[in-house]
Structures are given as structure tokens and as C-alpha cells.
Design a protein around this motif. Sequence first.
Motif, short mmCIF file in Angstrom:
data_model
loop_
_atom_site.label_atom_id
_atom_site.label_comp_id
_atom_site.label_asym_id
_atom_site.label_seq_id
_atom_site.Cartn_x
_atom_site.Cartn_y
_atom_site.Cartn_z
N ASN A 57 6.60 15.23 6.22
CA ASN A 57 7.00 16.08 5.51
C ASN A 57 6.68 17.28 6.38
N PHE A 58 8.55 17.49 6.48
CA PHE A 58 9.34 18.60 7.07
C PHE A 58 9.09 20.30 6.80
N GLY A 59 7.99 20.61 6.12
CA GLY A 59 8.02 21.76 4.89
C GLY A 59 7.90 22.76 5.85
N GLY A 60 8.70 23.50 6.07
CA GLY A 60 8.54 25.59 6.70
C GLY A 60 9.27 24.75 7.85
N LEU A 61 10.32 24.08 7.88
CA LEU A 61 11.26 23.74 9.45
C LEU A 61 12.68 24.36 9.04
N LYS A 62 13.28 23.99 8.00
CA LYS A 62 14.33 25.44 7.44
C LYS A 62 13.65 26.61 7.04
N ASN A 63 12.61 27.24 7.17
CA ASN A 63 12.82 28.76 7.33
C ASN A 63 13.01 29.27 8.98
N LYS A 64 12.56 28.31 9.80
CA LYS A 64 13.09 28.90 11.41
C LYS A 64 14.45 28.59 11.72
N VAL A 65 15.22 29.07 10.49
CA VAL A 65 16.91 29.06 10.41
C VAL A 65 17.15 29.77 10.33
N LYS A 117 0.74 -0.86 0.06
CA LYS A 117 -0.17 0.19 0.16
C LYS A 117 0.91 0.92 -0.14
N ALA A 118 0.13 2.96 -0.62
CA ALA A 118 0.82 3.79 -0.73
C ALA A 118 1.50 4.62 1.01
N PRO A 119 2.08 5.30 0.84
CA PRO A 119 2.81 5.82 2.23
C PRO A 119 2.25 6.44 3.26
N GLU A 120 1.28 6.97 4.39
CA GLU A 120 1.06 7.48 4.83
C GLU A 120 1.95 9.08 4.96
N ILE A 121 0.74 9.68 5.40
CA ILE A 121 1.18 11.40 5.40
C ILE A 121 1.47 11.45 6.62
N TYR A 122 2.83 12.18 7.13
CA TYR A 122 2.70 12.36 9.08
C TYR A 122 3.45 13.40 8.57
N THR A 123 2.96 14.44 9.65
CA THR A 123 3.46 15.78 10.08
C THR A 123 4.15 16.35 11.19
N TYR A 124 4.58 17.08 11.79
CA TYR A 124 5.12 17.31 13.33
C TYR A 124 5.26 18.55 13.65
N GLU A 125 4.97 18.34 14.95
CA GLU A 125 4.87 19.36 16.26
C GLU A 125 6.24 19.90 16.57
#
Length: 356
Positions: A304-312, A117-125
Motif C-alpha cells: 500500500n503506497f497510499g499517501g506517497l502521491k500527496n508528497k509530490v 492463500k490471500a495476499p499479505e499486506i505490506y507498507t513502506y518507509e
Amino acid sequence: MKHVLKTMIKLFSIYGFLLFFMACGGDKDPAKLFDIQLEGNKNKFQQNQEVGIAIKNKKDIEISIPDYFIDGKQLTQANGKIILDMPTLGNKLLVAKFKIGEQTIEIQKKIKLLAAKAPEIYTYEIVNTYPHDPNAYTQGLEFSNGVLFESTGKKGASTVRKVNFETGEIIQKVDLDKTVFGEGITLLNDKLYQLTWQSGLGYVYNPSNLEKIQNFSYGESREGWGLCNDGEQLYKSDGTEKIWLLSPTTLEEQGYIETVTNKSIFNMANELEYVDGKIYANVYQKESMMIIDATSGAIEGVINFGGLKNKVDKGPQWDEGNSVLNGVAYHKEKGTFFVTGKNWNKLFEVKIHKKG
């Protein structure tokens, strides 16, 4: 009489088969007269899929009922179908074995065995943010007794170090030879293992004082990228679809898994961390991480770690093309992950959630 007739027909069939090869000079490979035919003429299938199969017999030679194998395991078959119930995924050789008289014939077909099956999508806090050395071109992170071990790369700047993760203070640091490029690390059985990128060498240290104990060489694996362990063996990525299994005592490669989705074989696993039967792997030069089943190689999730790089904050060592997410460590006591990137001035403590 029927039994005698059947035996004579069989003998004539074998005799005709032998005559055919004699007419071809006697050096014809009999396997070339047969081919494995799969349902839909496909070569990509999912784990545990049931697939129609037959042997194409170009000269209508009488053969025994074939048996089918992958990785030495005989496949379950019934009613002209096989079940691809293999424990590991990736590039496989499907082997058919059958007999012509007393002669055993073996033929092969390359297939790709993919995830069910396809990978499930996760996000972060983000739970906490800590300072991180912006001069560190991070290649590996690992926790041990609350101390963060870190490996950094680039020739002339590669190190292995112990860090106070809360303050960013470097507790101890060892510089690697200027000719090598440091890569992933892991700790197992009171030993710290470190890879180098293209030098074909890894190092073993005493983690208490970072004194080098020994060097080790790679086997078939192409390069050194990421490293982790499950408490018994090491896992090593090398820039291909393969994650190699290494003995922590001999450091010999004892096999590999291949990383796959339900659609394709994937070859971008970089820094690694093992947690509860899963390998968390940075996707090379992407703001994402894979969750890989450590037994099968199936990519079960993508974070998906999108947006984390913008905090650096982008310091003097920042390189837009290379200062990407890299480095993942699991803090067992906290139950959280720590992630950073190459030349990032921040270390992030995060919780990972399945996307609603």
C-alpha cells in the motif's frame, strides 16, 4: 464361464454404443455423452486443493477408469478425488481421458486455479527523496551500475534516458518516434529492452550510448506494458492477466503466467521489477504494488503506497486522472526500491515492510 460372460456384456455394451451412433447418423460426437463433474459444481479452486471428481455418463456406457490432466500433467487421483498440484495458476483446461473399448475419448472442462492463500499486506518507509523530471511521464525504471535508466510515454514525448538519480540530471536521452508511446524497460546481457504500448513493437539498445540495435515484434501478447528479467529470460505484461515469458535472444514469447489471488484472476499488472523470484508490479492507476510469485503467478503480497502521491508537487504537466504511481526499480547494492509516478517531481527510495 464368468470371464466369458463378462466379455460378452462388455461386447454388448460397445455394440449398443455403436448402434446408438449409427442411429444418430454416425456423426455424433461421443464426447458429448460425457461431462466432468466437480465437487460442489464449482469451477474455482485453490492450488494443491483436493477435489472430488466423476464422469457424468449420460447413456451408462461402459468406460475405462479416466485419467485427468492439466497442461499435459497427469493429476494425482485416489478415492474419487484429484489433487490440483499445478506449478502455475489461472485459467486452465481440465482434461479427462478414458476408453470405450479401444476408442479413446477426451473431454474438457474450464476451471480457474487460484492462489492457496490471500495476499499479505505490506507498507513502506521512505529512506530518501530525490528530484525527478516532472515532464517525464514515467513508464519504466531500471538500475545498472548506479545509473538509473528511465522510459517515458505519451506520443510525441516518449523517450529512453539515463539519469543521475541523486540530482535528477538527464545524462543522455533519445526521443522515440512521435507515433509511438513508450512503455517498460529492462537491462539484460548488456542490452536495454524497451516496449511500446500499442504499436506492436519493442526496441533493443546498446545501454552505453542508447544506440538502437534492433526492433522486435510482439507475438500473441496484446500490448506492451511492463518489462523485467530474472537474469535469463524477460517478463512482459500486456494489460491482461498474463505476464509473458520472452527469450532475450529471439524475443519470441515462450509461454506465460497468469496473476491470481485466492479469490480471482487479476489483470492490472503494469510496470515490473524482478527481485529474488518475485515480480513487483505496479497496479495500473492504483497507489499500490503487487508482489507476484514469478513461477506460479500467485499474488503473495500487496504494498500500500497510499499517501506517497500527496508528497509530490503538482506542476503544469500534472493530470489528476493519469499522474499516478508508476515506475519501480530495485537498487541491489542498497537493497532498497526506487519508485515514482507519471509527471512526479520526486523519486522516492523506500524500504518495504510487512504490515504488523
